[in-house]
Design a protein around this motif. Structure first.
Motif, PDB file in Angstrom:
ATOM      1  N   GLN A   1      32.943  41.436  33.638  1.00 50.15           N
ATOM      2  CA  GLN A   1      31.882  40.429  33.599  1.00 50.15           C
ATOM      3  C   GLN A   1      31.397  40.210  32.160  1.00 50.15           C
ATOM      4  O   GLN A   1      31.091  39.091  31.765  1.00 50.15           O
ATOM      5  CB  GLN A   1      30.711  40.845  34.493  1.00 50.15           C
ATOM      6  CG  GLN A   1      29.678  39.754  34.615  1.00 50.15           C
ATOM      7  CD  GLN A   1      28.555  40.096  35.587  1.00 50.15           C
ATOM      8  OE1 GLN A   1      27.405  40.187  35.183  1.00 50.15           O
ATOM      9  NE2 GLN A   1      28.872  40.285  36.840  1.00 50.15           N
ATOM     10  N   ALA A   2      31.324  41.278  31.388  1.00 51.66           N
ATOM     11  CA  ALA A   2      30.899  41.139  29.992  1.00 51.66           C
ATOM     12  C   ALA A   2      31.869  40.262  29.207  1.00 51.66           C
ATOM     13  O   ALA A   2      31.475  39.538  28.286  1.00 51.66           O
ATOM     14  CB  ALA A   2      30.772  42.522  29.350  1.00 51.66           C
ATOM     15  N   LEU A   3      33.139  40.308  29.589  1.00 52.34           N
ATOM     16  CA  LEU A   3      34.139  39.476  28.900  1.00 52.34           C
ATOM     17  C   LEU A   3      33.867  37.985  29.090  1.00 52.34           C
ATOM     18  O   LEU A   3      34.304  37.170  28.272  1.00 52.34           O
ATOM     19  CB  LEU A   3      35.545  39.793  29.420  1.00 52.34           C
ATOM     20  CG  LEU A   3      36.258  41.009  28.840  1.00 52.34           C
ATOM     21  CD1 LEU A   3      37.546  41.270  29.603  1.00 52.34           C
ATOM     22  CD2 LEU A   3      36.570  40.807  27.354  1.00 52.34           C
TER      23      LEU A   3
ATOM     24  N   ALA B   1      40.751  47.313  43.101  1.00 47.27           N
ATOM     25  CA  ALA B   1      40.298  46.745  44.383  1.00 47.27           C
ATOM     26  C   ALA B   1      39.314  45.602  44.142  1.00 47.27           C
ATOM     27  O   ALA B   1      39.306  44.614  44.885  1.00 47.27           O
ATOM     28  CB  ALA B   1      39.645  47.835  45.241  1.00 47.27           C
ATOM     29  N   ILE B   2      38.493  45.714  43.097  1.00 49.90           N
ATOM     30  CA  ILE B   2      37.498  44.670  42.819  1.00 49.90           C
ATOM     31  C   ILE B   2      38.196  43.379  42.386  1.00 49.90           C
ATOM     32  O   ILE B   2      37.870  42.288  42.859  1.00 49.90           O
ATOM     33  CB  ILE B   2      36.497  45.136  41.737  1.00 49.90           C
ATOM     34  CG1 ILE B   2      35.689  46.329  42.237  1.00 49.90           C
ATOM     35  CG2 ILE B   2      35.576  43.995  41.323  1.00 49.90           C
ATOM     36  CD1 ILE B   2      34.753  46.936  41.201  1.00 49.90           C
TER      37      ILE B   2
ATOM     38  N   SER C   1      33.107  37.387  41.303  1.00 56.15           N
ATOM     39  CA  SER C   1      33.511  38.733  40.923  1.00 56.15           C
ATOM     40  C   SER C   1      32.383  39.733  41.202  1.00 56.15           C
ATOM     41  O   SER C   1      32.618  40.864  41.648  1.00 56.15           O
ATOM     42  CB  SER C   1      33.929  38.683  39.456  1.00 56.15           C
ATOM     43  OG  SER C   1      33.732  39.876  38.805  1.00 56.15           O
ATOM     44  N   GLN C   2      31.130  39.299  40.976  1.00 55.58           N
ATOM     45  CA  GLN C   2      29.994  40.192  41.255  1.00 55.58           C
ATOM     46  C   GLN C   2      29.847  40.428  42.772  1.00 55.58           C
ATOM     47  O   GLN C   2      29.452  41.507  43.199  1.00 55.58           O
ATOM     48  CB  GLN C   2      28.700  39.618  40.662  1.00 55.58           C
ATOM     49  CG  GLN C   2      27.517  40.570  40.804  1.00 55.58           C
ATOM     50  CD  GLN C   2      26.410  40.297  39.800  1.00 55.58           C
ATOM     51  OE1 GLN C   2      26.679  39.958  38.641  1.00 55.58           O
ATOM     52  NE2 GLN C   2      25.175  40.467  40.208  1.00 55.58           N
ATOM     53  N   ALA C   3      30.183  39.418  43.560  1.00 58.27           N
ATOM     54  CA  ALA C   3      30.162  39.601  45.023  1.00 58.27           C
ATOM     55  C   ALA C   3      31.192  40.666  45.410  1.00 58.27           C
ATOM     56  O   ALA C   3      30.955  41.493  46.295  1.00 58.27           O
ATOM     57  CB  ALA C   3      30.453  38.284  45.731  1.00 58.27           C
TER      58      ALA C   3
ATOM     59  N   THR D   1      30.759  44.189  47.456  1.00 56.28           N
ATOM     60  CA  THR D   1      31.315  44.285  48.811  1.00 56.28           C
ATOM     61  C   THR D   1      32.568  45.159  48.903  1.00 56.28           C
ATOM     62  O   THR D   1      32.908  45.605  49.988  1.00 56.28           O
ATOM     63  CB  THR D   1      31.658  42.882  49.367  1.00 56.28           C
ATOM     64  OG1 THR D   1      32.484  42.193  48.434  1.00 56.28           O
ATOM     65  CG2 THR D   1      30.387  42.078  49.606  1.00 56.28           C
ATOM     66  N   PHE D   2      33.230  45.426  47.792  1.00 51.61           N
ATOM     67  CA  PHE D   2      34.487  46.198  47.885  1.00 51.61           C
ATOM     68  C   PHE D   2      34.247  47.586  48.459  1.00 51.61           C
ATOM     69  O   PHE D   2      35.146  48.193  49.024  1.00 51.61           O
ATOM     70  CB  PHE D   2      35.184  46.296  46.510  1.00 51.61           C
ATOM     71  CG  PHE D   2      34.731  47.479  45.691  1.00 51.61           C
ATOM     72  CD1 PHE D   2      33.543  47.452  45.006  1.00 51.61           C
ATOM     73  CD2 PHE D   2      35.501  48.638  45.647  1.00 51.61           C
ATOM     74  CE1 PHE D   2      33.110  48.548  44.267  1.00 51.61           C
ATOM     75  CE2 PHE D   2      35.078  49.747  44.912  1.00 51.61           C
ATOM     76  CZ  PHE D   2      33.871  49.703  44.227  1.00 51.61           C
TER      77      PHE D   2
END
Ligand code: TRP
Length: 333
Positions: free
Chosen positions: A45-47, A88-89, A133-135, A139-140
């Motif tokens: 996410q930082a990327l 997995a994420i 991606s944050q979801a 949830t993973f």
């Protein structure tokens, strides 16, 4: 009864500051006793905003891990891991992307605010899509509780909708997470800006030494109408006073009275505050020193990634089954 699973985390774009500490770390330290707490260091996410500075991110992963641990997170209780180390994420992000609506992402108020702050006009696919991606981050591993600040609420609502949509299409597969809002409002920056933020350079960092804390407070803004030491001040408009309030009710009352009565000048007030802050940071400094032993943080993060990936395996198996995908070689071994 197993403990409910909670997941929260930070982007590794620099060291964490006092706002992070009072706004979220204090609560993480409590939650580690009542919840199975996962702490994600969201380097992917930082990327999305720092793709041009990968070296900053890799240094910050270690800093953010140290900041969290020094603040009191116990590696024996929590699972701390780096987002990019849990495939997995990434896999779940791709599947969730099939249901995520671009218009909803474009309307997301946090995405809009960040795009504006960074001056983005033509958004990248990765930036616009990071709520997907944050979801997947949440949830993973079937987390039910997500402790966050109010700026993250749109992302959580988006994740909840994605989960409901997924389950409506394919049958019950993913767990719908819930936000847990903190009691502490955002900490004001030293310059009076509404937000303490490393990009604005108006922070006290958790890794600051005693002298740095004092020097940074020297430059903090106070009641602009208070010119002379004995002028009565207005704590309600003073940035420095917001820190007192966030740190300690008793000291805050005392300082407010002395300020209003013109009995304590801003210099003394800041000095006293530096004492309060340093008293909070002191135990963290000691813990940080111990944790800085070579290899220790790396070991904690390796262990965390392994547990996170193991937690994600059954979820991803359910997701692939729901999507009628072949189970994949991973499940055969
Ligand atoms: N977006 C969060 C922030 O900027 C960091 C984050 C990434 C996060 N993944 C998460 C927070 C999952 C909670 C849950 O602070």
């Amino acid at each position: 009864m197993p403990k409910p699973r909670a997941l929260t985390g930070d982007r590794p774009t620099g060291p964490l500051h006092l706002g992070h500490y009072l706004g979220s770390l204090v609560r993480r330290v409590e939650l580690q006793n009542t919840h199975d707490l996962l702490v994600i260091i969201a380097d992917v996410q930082a990327l999305t905003t720092h793709y041009h500075r990968p070296e900053l991110l890799s240094a910050s992963v270690r800093q953010v891990a140290l900041d969290n641990l020094a603040a009191g997170l116990d590696p024996a209780k929590i699972t701390m891991f780096v987002q990019s180390e849990v495939p997995a994420i990434a896999e779940l992000t791709v599947y969730l992307g099939m249901l995520a609506r671009v218009n909803a992402l474009r309307r997301n108020p946090t995405i809009k605010a960040e795009a504006k702050a960074y001056g983005y006009r033509d958004l990248t696919y990765g930036f616009l899509g990071y709520p997907v991606s944050q979801a997947a981050d949440v949830t993973f591993c079937d987390a039910t509780v997500v402790p966050v600040g109010d700026d993250q609420l749109p992302h959580l609502e988006f994740a909840r909708e994605l989960v409901r949509k997924f389950n409506a299409h394919y049958g019950p597969t993913l767990v719908e997470p819930q936000a847990l809002l903190g009691p502490v409002p955002r900490l004001t920056g030293l310059d009076g800006n509404a937000k303490m933020s490393k990009s604005l350079g108006n922070c006290i960092f958790l890794s600051d030494g005693p002298r740095e804390v004092t020097l940074r407070l020297d430059r903090a803004v106070t009641d602009p109408a208070r010119v002379r030491r004995h002028d009565p001040g207005r704590p309600e408009v003073c940035t420095v006073h917001t820190y007192y309030r966030a740190l300690e009710a008793a000291a805050s009352e005392e300082a407010a009275c002395a300020c209003r009565a013109g009995q304590m000048g801003c210099v003394d007030c800041k000095q006293r505050l530096a004492g309060l802050i340093n008293r909070r940071l002191e135990p963290m400094r000691a813990r940080r020193q111990e944790l800085e032993k070579p290899g220790l943080v790396e070991e904690i993060l390796d262990h965390g990634a392994a547990r996170a990936q193991a937690l994600g395996a059954p979820t991803l198996a359910r997701v692939r089954a729901s999507l009628k995908l072949r189970p994949g070689v991973r499940d055969v071994t």
